[in-house]
Design an enzyme around this catalytic site. Sequence first.
Site, PDB file in Angstrom:
ATOM      1  N   ARG A   1       0.801  -1.224   0.000  1.00 22.30           N
ATOM      2  CA  ARG A   1       0.000   0.000   0.000  1.00 22.30           C
ATOM      3  C   ARG A   1       0.832   1.272   0.000  1.00 22.30           C
ATOM      4  O   ARG A   1       0.555   2.202  -0.771  1.00 22.30           O
ATOM      5  CB  ARG A   1      -0.929   0.047   1.228  1.00 22.30           C
ATOM      6  N   THR A   2       1.816   1.354   0.857  1.00 24.45           N
ATOM      7  CA  THR A   2       2.503   2.638   0.995  1.00 24.45           C
ATOM      8  C   THR A   2       3.232   2.983  -0.304  1.00 24.45           C
ATOM      9  O   THR A   2       3.064   4.077  -0.858  1.00 24.45           O
ATOM     10  CB  THR A   2       3.477   2.610   2.189  1.00 24.45           C
TER      11      THR A   2
ATOM     12  N   LYS B   1      25.712  -3.323  -2.192  1.00 25.42           N
ATOM     13  CA  LYS B   1      27.179  -3.314  -2.360  1.00 25.42           C
ATOM     14  C   LYS B   1      27.855  -2.598  -1.205  1.00 25.42           C
ATOM     15  O   LYS B   1      29.065  -2.439  -1.192  1.00 25.42           O
ATOM     16  CB  LYS B   1      27.545  -2.578  -3.657  1.00 25.42           C
TER      17      LYS B   1
ATOM     18  N   ARG C   1      11.367   4.122   2.820  1.00 26.60           N
ATOM     19  CA  ARG C   1      11.088   3.187   3.921  1.00 26.60           C
ATOM     20  C   ARG C   1      12.379   2.444   4.235  1.00 26.60           C
ATOM     21  O   ARG C   1      13.074   1.984   3.319  1.00 26.60           O
ATOM     22  CB  ARG C   1       9.997   2.199   3.513  1.00 26.60           C
TER      23      ARG C   1
ATOM     24  N   HIS D   1       5.527   6.153  11.322  1.00 23.93           N
ATOM     25  CA  HIS D   1       4.976   5.988   9.967  1.00 23.93           C
ATOM     26  C   HIS D   1       3.977   7.124   9.718  1.00 23.93           C
ATOM     27  O   HIS D   1       2.765   6.913   9.705  1.00 23.93           O
ATOM     28  CB  HIS D   1       4.301   4.616   9.861  1.00 23.93           C
TER      29      HIS D   1
HETATM   30  C1  NCD Z   1       2.125  -0.909   8.112  1.00 26.99           C
HETATM   31  C2  NCD Z   1       3.629  -0.707   8.179  1.00 26.99           C
HETATM   32  O1  NCD Z   1       4.346  -0.943   7.213  1.00 26.99           O
HETATM   33  O2  NCD Z   1       4.055  -0.280   9.237  1.00 26.99           O
HETATM   34  N1  NCD Z   1       1.667  -1.110   6.822  1.00 26.99           N
HETATM   35  C3  NCD Z   1       1.381  -0.022   6.037  1.00 26.99           C
HETATM   36  O3  NCD Z   1       2.221   0.770   5.736  1.00 26.99           O
HETATM   37  N2  NCD Z   1       0.109   0.149   5.665  1.00 26.99           N
HETATM   38  C4  NCD Z   1       1.632  -1.914   9.082  1.00 26.99           C
HETATM   39  C5  NCD Z   1       2.210  -3.291   9.076  1.00 26.99           C
HETATM   40  O4  NCD Z   1       3.079  -3.626   8.281  1.00 26.99           O
HETATM   41  O5  NCD Z   1       1.756  -4.090   9.897  1.00 26.99           O
END
Ligand code: NCD
Length: 305
Positions: free
Chosen positions: A51-52, A80, A101, A129
């Site tokens: 999703r993100t 590397k 991320r 997040h």
């Molecule tokens: C979450 C995350 O990556 O922290 N997912 C997301 O971004 N929607 C929650 C999770 O991974 O449990």
Amino acid sequence: MRSLIDIQELTTSEIEELIAVSEDIIAHPEKFSQKCAGKKLATLFFEPSTRTRLSFEAAMYELGGNVIGFSEGASSSSAKGESVVDTVKTVSCYADIIAMRHHKEGAPLVASLKAGIPLINAGDGGHNHPTQTLADLFTIKKEKGGFENLVIGLCGDLKFGRTVHSLISALSRYENIKFVLISPEELAIPDYIKEEILKKKNIEYTEVSEMQDVMPELDILYMTRVQKERFFNEADYIRLRDSYILNNEKLLNAKKDLSILHPLPRVNEIAVEVDADPRACYFKQVLNGKYIRMALILKLLEVEV
Ligand code: NCD
């Protein structure tokens, strides 16, 4: 130039403004369809995501922009031995804004100091997040009309769940809210959140291990996945992973206007039968996440709206 590393960097009126722009995008998508023409978003994902990452990419495409990036560290030069700082200095030669991320807490912050272009924290380890929180806030606003006078149950892995940490941090600015923290003792909310946010701001909260007892008082139930990737040993994960499984029976004594949220992905913690319940909001949350990320990209790129 601004980045977004922690949800606290946004003022309450900026959050309102992002929500208002998201609503405008939903109502008049054509007005926004070329706002980022000629601009590039780089998605640098060192950890898995559906999703993100894809909502950031969809967001940029719907604004008329383009996307470059990678979806795992193994396919970039970090495999590397390249440092995160060198990676973002490189990417900033190609892109206008970065969504990153990383499994290490603080990596997006360090990267943002050297990037030279806006950088968005798309999740850093078990820490924060902020853009999931924007999706959560937009969903709460739509479902409840505002953020005040709410009892919010947070259930599952409150220790490693970064979405929980950012959401508590964001909601703690509103009046008359109460948190009900539902977790096994081993996955309780970290002390730093209790000390620096809940106690400091005098916010009412309780910690419980049973979901059933507190269900009738909740306005929002925010379910979370047990964060397998943060555990040191698999036996602990297996023992704790099914601590809570929300199903129709457990919802029998819940409020009629409860909103059930989950950042997703879910594993077992919400039975599929709950999806048909009108109180289930987690797939709406997914869509809201795309619109609010569009609004955020516009804001950080300082595009006139
Ligand atoms: C979450 C995350 O990556 O922290 N997912 C997301 O971004 N929607 C929650 C999770 O991974 O449990």
